[in-house]
Write an enzyme that holds these catalytic residues in place. Structure first.
Site, PDB file in Angstrom:
ATOM      1  N   ASP A   1       0.872  -0.990  -0.395  1.00  0.00           N
ATOM      2  CA  ASP A   1       0.175  -0.066  -0.123  1.00  0.00           C
ATOM      3  C   ASP A   1       0.923   1.415  -0.097  1.00  0.00           C
ATOM      4  OD1 ASP A   1      -2.156   1.441  -0.390  1.00  0.00           O
ATOM      5  OD2 ASP A   1      -2.440   1.682   2.329  1.00  0.00           O
TER       6      ASP A   1
ATOM      7  N   TYR B   1       1.162   5.282  -1.060  1.00  0.00           N
ATOM      8  CA  TYR B   1       0.347   6.894   0.100  1.00  0.00           C
ATOM      9  C   TYR B   1       1.292   8.314  -0.776  1.00  0.00           C
ATOM     10  CZ  TYR B   1       0.381  10.192   4.796  1.00  0.00           C
ATOM     11  OH  TYR B   1      -0.083  10.401   5.695  1.00  0.00           O
TER      12      TYR B   1
ATOM     13  N   HIS C   1      -4.259  14.117   0.557  1.00  0.00           N
ATOM     14  CA  HIS C   1      -3.951  13.116   1.701  1.00  0.00           C
ATOM     15  C   HIS C   1      -2.603  13.233   2.118  1.00  0.00           C
ATOM     16  CE1 HIS C   1      -5.412   9.509   3.506  1.00  0.00           C
ATOM     17  NE2 HIS C   1      -3.935   9.190   3.281  1.00  0.00           N
TER      18      HIS C   1
ATOM     19  N   ARG D   1       0.743  16.466  12.513  1.00  0.00           N
ATOM     20  CA  ARG D   1       2.619  17.738  12.564  1.00  0.00           C
ATOM     21  C   ARG D   1       1.874  18.496  11.771  1.00  0.00           C
ATOM     22  NH1 ARG D   1       3.595  12.390  10.356  1.00  0.00           N
ATOM     23  NH2 ARG D   1       3.331  13.332   8.496  1.00  0.00           N
TER      24      ARG D   1
ATOM     25  N   GLU E   1      -9.302   3.545  -2.880  1.00  0.00           N
ATOM     26  CA  GLU E   1      -8.516   3.362  -3.162  1.00  0.00           C
ATOM     27  C   GLU E   1      -8.398   2.672  -5.125  1.00  0.00           C
ATOM     28  OE1 GLU E   1      -4.688   2.242  -1.184  1.00  0.00           O
ATOM     29  OE2 GLU E   1      -5.159   2.535   0.655  1.00  0.00           O
TER      30      GLU E   1
ATOM     31  N   ASP F   1      -9.427   0.597   1.415  1.00  0.00           N
ATOM     32  CA  ASP F   1      -8.974   0.030   2.709  1.00  0.00           C
ATOM     33  C   ASP F   1      -8.947   0.401   3.839  1.00  0.00           C
ATOM     34  OD1 ASP F   1      -5.819  -0.704   4.356  1.00  0.00           O
ATOM     35  OD2 ASP F   1      -5.518   1.266   3.677  1.00  0.00           O
TER      36      ASP F   1
ATOM     37  N   GLN G   1      -4.695   2.982  14.903  1.00  0.00           N
ATOM     38  CA  GLN G   1      -3.597   3.389  13.958  1.00  0.00           C
ATOM     39  C   GLN G   1      -3.054   4.947  15.033  1.00  0.00           C
ATOM     40  OE1 GLN G   1      -5.112   4.723  10.498  1.00  0.00           O
ATOM     41  NE2 GLN G   1      -2.780   5.138   9.717  1.00  0.00           N
TER      42      GLN G   1
ATOM     43  N   TYR H   1       1.282   2.519  15.174  1.00  0.00           N
ATOM     44  CA  TYR H   1       1.890   2.987  14.267  1.00  0.00           C
ATOM     45  C   TYR H   1       3.357   3.611  13.962  1.00  0.00           C
ATOM     46  CZ  TYR H   1       2.467   8.254  13.730  1.00  0.00           C
ATOM     47  OH  TYR H   1       2.881   9.097  14.128  1.00  0.00           O
TER      48      TYR H   1
ATOM     49  N   LYS I   1      -4.656  -1.598   9.609  1.00  0.00           N
ATOM     50  CA  LYS I   1      -4.933  -1.772   8.340  1.00  0.00           C
ATOM     51  C   LYS I   1      -5.444  -3.554   8.843  1.00  0.00           C
ATOM     52  CE  LYS I   1      -4.147   2.417   7.008  1.00  0.00           C
ATOM     53  NZ  LYS I   1      -4.399   3.232   5.893  1.00  0.00           N
TER      54      LYS I   1
HETATM   55 CA    CA Z   1      -3.987   2.988   2.546  1.00  0.00          CA
END
Ligand code: CA
Length: 431
Positions: free
Chosen positions: A133, A135, A140, A149, A207, A239, A246, A250, A259
């Site tokens: 997967d 990113y 996004h 952040r 996705e 997904d 998460q 993570y 996930k």
């Molecule tokens: Ca994903």
């Protein structure tokens, strides 16, 4: 029957409105009453049972290796044959299904070979050996990054390489499969102690998945210029994500149980040849952004203008017959990193891809609120709830909610190309 190609003897709708005309012809695997799982080709509202056509001798023009692969219950063997075989099959399907071709049209097996799609239950199109997967949407990544952040939404590596992680293939399910809310460790505050229970912040991610056809030997990278030749086709992927799980788990190695409880796949694999009219150039990098390193640099039409829509229908909406509420709409051409770059980067260190491997894009989001491809972004961490057609609000998914993803391509003067649907209903967690 109004397509430029002359139309099919199967009704494909006025102006190919269904998006499954002779210019599309996606392949998949369906379960048929009394026949088990069969490789199928979607045309109009019908599925052509490929094994039935092989057994009737109507695929005699195809290479014997292609014919043999079409009698299996997954597409892996056919996918591994490569682009020439895929094109030979597509061309022969176009010929057989064209209005002027009597071979199947007037054959005794016609009705047995052409199944109404409502009588064919979609399965996964292939066994998926590995799932990665990415990113790769800058919108996004920037949105999610800015929530967590604010000072540095994108980490320093993001614009230099397509970020990804190795996902879980065993829990990928076909469209229509109910998905159970996972249990997991979550914390009320940012730093524990954790409790174990049903995830509260359940989300989807819209996705696009690329299914690999021909892979590469270990140690032999695929160049960015040839990368798309290895891709059998595209599907839709949900997904499913548990945001509270998460957030706690993570760091430092990335997503794990948040996930891996389920990912849903649409059933029809749309070929890149079918999407060719909708291939668009990769835009120049915005001012100030780094140029990709040479192994990731490509020109030409490497992005695809595919419309991606997400809708939600609650339990009460479904029982009242209320249409699902559209949550977002975005084009796949908004991606910062292309599928070709994902394939090239994935193999650049020597990693081998295999037939059936799934490379997913990561959540596809655009620049506007209405084009954000998951609820985390769409409701901005739940601070801007959306209202469904039954008047209820959603920050994240509730039990009974059905997430419906659809995709299509359309433009004046071009054939409409549809992907079909990727559906899943959220079931309560196991008590
Ligand atoms: Ca994903």
């Amino acid at each position: 029957m109004s397509e430029a190609s002359g139309g099919s003897w199967i009704d494909t709708g006025a102006d190919g409105e269904l998006g499954f005309g002779l210019d599309n012809l996606p392949m998949g695997v369906v379960a048929l009453e009394g026949r088990g799982e069969r490789i199928g080709v979607r045309v109009g509202s019908c599925v052509m049972d490929c094994r039935a056509v092989v057994e009737a001798g109507l695929f005699a023009r195809l290479d014997s290796r292609i014919r043999d692969s079409l009698t299996r219950t997954t597409l892996n063997g056919f996918m591994a044959l490569g682009q020439d075989a895929w094109r030979e099959m597509r061309g022969e399907c176009r010929r057989l299904l064209s209005a002027a071709t009597p071979d199947l049209r007037d054959h005794a097996i016609r009705n047995a070979a052409m199944i109404p799609q409502w009588g064919a239950s979609l399965r996964l199109p292939c066994e998926i050996p590995d799932y990665t997967d990415f990113y790769a949407s800058v919108h996004h990544a920037t949105n999610v990054g800015s929530m967590f952040r604010p000072d540095q939404p994108l980490l320093p590596n993001w614009k230099h390489l397509p970020i990804g992680y190795h996902g879980r293939a065993s829990s990928i399910v076909a469209t229509g499969t109910p998905v159970r809310r996972p249990k997991g460790q979550t914390v009320a505050q940012d730093a524990g102690p954790p409790t174990f229970g049903p995830a509260k912040l359940m989300d989807y991610e819209m996705e696009v998945g690329a299914l690999m056809g021909t892979g590469n030997p270990l140690g032999e990278p695929i160049s960015v210029s040839r990368a798309l030749d290895h891709v059998f086709g595209l599907v839709l992927l949900n997904d499913w994500s548990a945001r509270d799980v998460q957030k706690w788990e993570y760091q430092p190695l990335g997503p794990f149980l948040a996930k891996n409880f389920a990912s849903s796949l649409s059933g029809w694999v749309v070929s890149l040849d079918a999407l060719a009219p909708y291939a668009v150039p990769v835009p120049a990098r915005p001012a100030g952004d780094p140029e990709p390193l040479p192994y990731l640099r490509h020109e030409g039409d490497r992005l695809f203008d595919v419309q991606l829509e997400v809708s939600i229908a609650s339990t009460s909406m479904r029982s009242a017959g209320t249409p699902a509420t559209r949550i977002s709409l975005v084009s796949f051409k908004e991606m910062y990193w292309s599928i070709a770059q994902m394939v090239a980067h994935h193999t650049s260190g020597g990693c081998n891809l295999r037939a059936g491997d799934l490379l997913a894009s990561g959540t596809v989001s655009g620049p506007t609120p209405e084009s954000r491809g998951c609820l985390l972004e769409r409701t901005w961490r739940g601070t801007q709830p959306i209202t469904l057609g039954d008047g209820t609000e959603r920050k994240f998914l509730q039990d009974g909610d059905e997430v419906i993803m659809r995709a299509w391509c359309e433009a004046p003067g071009k054939p409409r190309i549809a992907f079909g649907e990727c559906r899943g209903i959220v079931m309560p967690a196991i008590v």
